[in-house]
Enzyme design. Structure first.
Site, PDB file in Angstrom:
ATOM      1  N   LYS A   1       0.843  -1.201   0.000  1.00 20.95           N
ATOM      2  CA  LYS A   1       0.000   0.000   0.000  1.00 20.95           C
ATOM      3  C   LYS A   1       0.877   1.249   0.000  1.00 20.95           C
ATOM      4  O   LYS A   1       1.893   1.299   0.700  1.00 20.95           O
ATOM      5  CB  LYS A   1      -0.904  -0.025   1.234  1.00 20.95           C
ATOM      6  CG  LYS A   1      -1.899   1.137   1.305  1.00 20.95           C
ATOM      7  CD  LYS A   1      -2.779   1.017   2.545  1.00 20.95           C
ATOM      8  CE  LYS A   1      -3.796   2.136   2.642  1.00 20.95           C
ATOM      9  NZ  LYS A   1      -4.651   2.026   3.836  1.00 20.95           N
TER      10      LYS A   1
ATOM     11  N   SER B   1      -9.637   2.040   3.170  1.00 16.87           N
ATOM     12  CA  SER B   1      -8.783   2.806   2.278  1.00 16.87           C
ATOM     13  C   SER B   1      -7.785   1.953   1.505  1.00 16.87           C
ATOM     14  O   SER B   1      -7.226   2.426   0.524  1.00 16.87           O
ATOM     15  CB  SER B   1      -8.022   3.855   3.084  1.00 16.87           C
ATOM     16  OG  SER B   1      -7.143   3.210   4.007  1.00 16.87           O
TER      17      SER B   1
ATOM     18  N   SER C   1      -9.782  -0.397   7.327  1.00 18.24           N
ATOM     19  CA  SER C   1      -9.269  -0.281   5.955  1.00 18.24           C
ATOM     20  C   SER C   1      -8.623  -1.525   5.381  1.00 18.24           C
ATOM     21  O   SER C   1      -8.288  -1.539   4.202  1.00 18.24           O
ATOM     22  CB  SER C   1      -8.266   0.855   5.864  1.00 18.24           C
ATOM     23  OG  SER C   1      -8.949   2.060   5.739  1.00 18.24           O
TER      24      SER C   1
HETATM   25  N1  GLN Z   1     -12.938   4.247   6.771  1.00 17.16           N
HETATM   26  C1  GLN Z   1     -12.263   4.642   7.962  1.00 17.16           C
HETATM   27  C2  GLN Z   1     -11.845   6.083   7.857  1.00 17.16           C
HETATM   28  O1  GLN Z   1     -12.147   6.685   6.894  1.00 17.16           O
HETATM   29  C3  GLN Z   1     -11.088   3.775   8.204  1.00 17.16           C
HETATM   30  C4  GLN Z   1      -9.900   4.153   7.429  1.00 17.16           C
HETATM   31  C5  GLN Z   1      -8.730   3.286   7.744  1.00 17.16           C
HETATM   32  O2  GLN Z   1      -8.863   2.261   8.414  1.00 17.16           O
HETATM   33  N2  GLN Z   1      -7.558   3.725   7.312  1.00 17.16           N
HETATM   34  O3  GLN Z   1     -11.230   6.613   8.717  1.00 17.16           O
END
Ligand code: GLN
Length: 480
Positions: free
Chosen positions: A79, A154, A178
């Site tokens: 990532k 994400s 994410s």
């Molecule tokens: N969807 C969550 C957020 O927007 C989690 C994001 C993540 O785990 N990086 O913060």
């Protein structure tokens, strides 16, 4: 070789049987990845040179009869919030469009030391903020299962490459879901280890008290291998745990008969049948394996989203202050004064969601609101953690949905941040408590969209989580 379906064991058997060399495999993986990337936009950068050099090292070891490492020759994607020395690391942001990190993250170092072949960097929401990968400055990722839908976020790119078959395994990061949510949307395995299990050194900070690095894969065993490789104390991350990392494979083959599983009632109330029915089918598979299933309660669940979006934005406002066009990141060409340089660089470099969170976080930390919001959210976090601790006095693992709905259409929720935030309800609780959690495939909806089932265990009990997930996979649970 069918590159799109390979597992780690198949790669290693193929290498040992001389069906292909590591360089041949890396060459084919790069070719296939680059040919397919137009469909999904899952890779932001390919690292041909680095991949071929890593593969050549594996071939040299094979030729010399030396061990090639647990990931020897395995094509991996990373990532783009995890730094790679000399290899562009954008965090999905214009702010870091040209950033070439001077060092490797610990997880990357360990992957390569174990023979992993890094093919490239996976697209993601900007600084890992989002649930759909639509917040990337480099365009959304499309879900390989249904190209008009999001892959989740994400770590959308990291999930998509594994589902698409353009990497065997990948690394993602999880702050509030994410890894698990994109794994569930794309139909693969995604693991968020215990907080501190994997060093965060070299993971660009979003919310430091919540950030985790973890693997994506097509099988449970492959995620276990990756975690086994990257886990363990690292002196460069003071929050990395001292706990010894057990051999996950020593117990993975054992029966799960008699294991006590809890279904938290708060996670099933009001769940749409297209998801709920799939999870219950998964639970049936676990019952057939001899697990004892009961209902449990995690009473503070309803406060989790509010607490998460206060704590994570507070940490965002502090962590992202370093991107000012002076120390790090994009520098605006238009500024006459220092104040303008900061304003213009940040204004031009960050996207809307990142700005929204910096503002929200600055507000909740400001004098007069700190006690009302930030401190209260920390207390709620504590209560949520206690909920889990109490549940784990009664059961060995919890089974829940990962997301209230399967992959949605690109564009469907992008203009409604609250709706997007609410979709994290089942994943952020585990993140706030810092316990290990994972998503395993659990069949598909009538439309053919993958559904993920979440398994959670107590701190550092990844071995139990992997054992349960592996037995479930063997019993056919992935297509339950
Ligand atoms: N969807 C969550 C957020 O927007 C989690 C994001 C993540 O785990 N990086 O913060």
């Amino acid at each position: 070789m069918n590159i799109a379906t390979l597992t780690i064991a198949e790669v290693q058997n193929g290498l040992r049987a001389k069906q292909f060399s590591a360089v041949e495999l890396a060459t084919e993986a790069l070719r296939f990845g680059q040919a397919e990337n137009g469909k999904t936009n899952a890779y932001l950068t390919f690292s041909d040179e680095r991949a071929l050099a890593a593969a050549a090292r594996v071939d040299a070891k094979l030729a010399a009869g030396e061990p090639i490492g647990a990931l020897g020759g395995v094509p991996v994607a990373v990532k783009d919030v995890i730094v790679t020395k000399g290899l562009r690391t954008t965090c999905g942001s214009k702010m870091l469009g040209k950033f070439l990190p001077p060092y490797d993250a610990t997880a990357v170092e360990r992957l390569e030391a174990a023979g992993g072949v890094i093919l490239g960097k996976a697209n993601c929401d900007e600084f890992a903020m989002g649930s759909s990968n639509e917040n990337s400055a480099y365009g959304p990722v499309r879900n390989p299962v249904a190209l008009d839908r999001v892959p989740g976020g994400s770590s959308g790119g990291s999930a998509a490459v594994v589902a698409q078959g353009t990497a065997v395994v990948s690394l993602g990061s999880d702050t509030g879901g994410s890894i698990r949510q994109p794994a569930s949307f794309c139909g693969c395995v995604g693991v968020t280890p215990t907080y501190g299990r994997v060093s965060r050194y070299g993971l660009v900070a979003f919310a430091s008290s919540l950030d985790h690095i973890g693997p994506f894969s097509r099988t449970v065993a492959d995620s276990a291998t990756v975690l086994q490789t990257i886990a363990g104390r690292d002196d460069r991350d003071a929050t990395s745990a001292l706990h010894a990392v057990p051999d996950y494979f020593a117990t993975m083959g054992e029966s799960v008969k008699g294991l006590r599983l809890g279904l938290p009632k708060e996670y099933f109330a009001g769940l749409a049948p297209e998801t709920g029915d799939r999870i219950m089918a998964g639970v049936e598979v676990l019952k057939k394996l001899g697990c004892e299933v009961s209902e449990v309660s995690l009473p503070h669940t309803e406060y989790a989203i509010a607490a998460y979006y206060i704590i994570c934005t507070a940490e965002v406002s502090a962590n992202l202050s370093r991107f000012d066009g002076v120390r790090f990141g994009h520098r605006s060409a238009k500024s006459d004064t220092l104040a303008d340089l900061y304003k213009n660089s940040r204004g031009e470099g960050f996207g809307a969601e990142v700005k929204r969170r910096i503002m929200l976080g600055t507000y909740v930390l400001s004098h007069g609101y700190y006690d009302a919001y930030y401190l209260k959210a920390q207390k709620v976090r504590n209560l949520l953690t206690q909920d889990f601790a109490k549940a784990f006095e009664q059961v060995d693992a919890l089974i829940t949905p990962v997301s209230p709905f399967p992959a949605f259409k690109i564009g469907e929720k992008v203009n409604d941040p609250i709706q997007m935030y609410l979709s994290d309800i089942y994943t952020i609780t585990g993140s706030l408590a810092g316990i290990p959690c994972m998503s395993v495939p659990c069949g598909a909806t009538a439309e053919g969209l993958p559904v993920g089932m979440q398994i959670l265990t107590k701190h550092f009990a990844e071995d139990t989580m992997f054992r349960l997930a592996h037995q479930y996979e063997k019993a056919g649970g992935f297509t339950a």
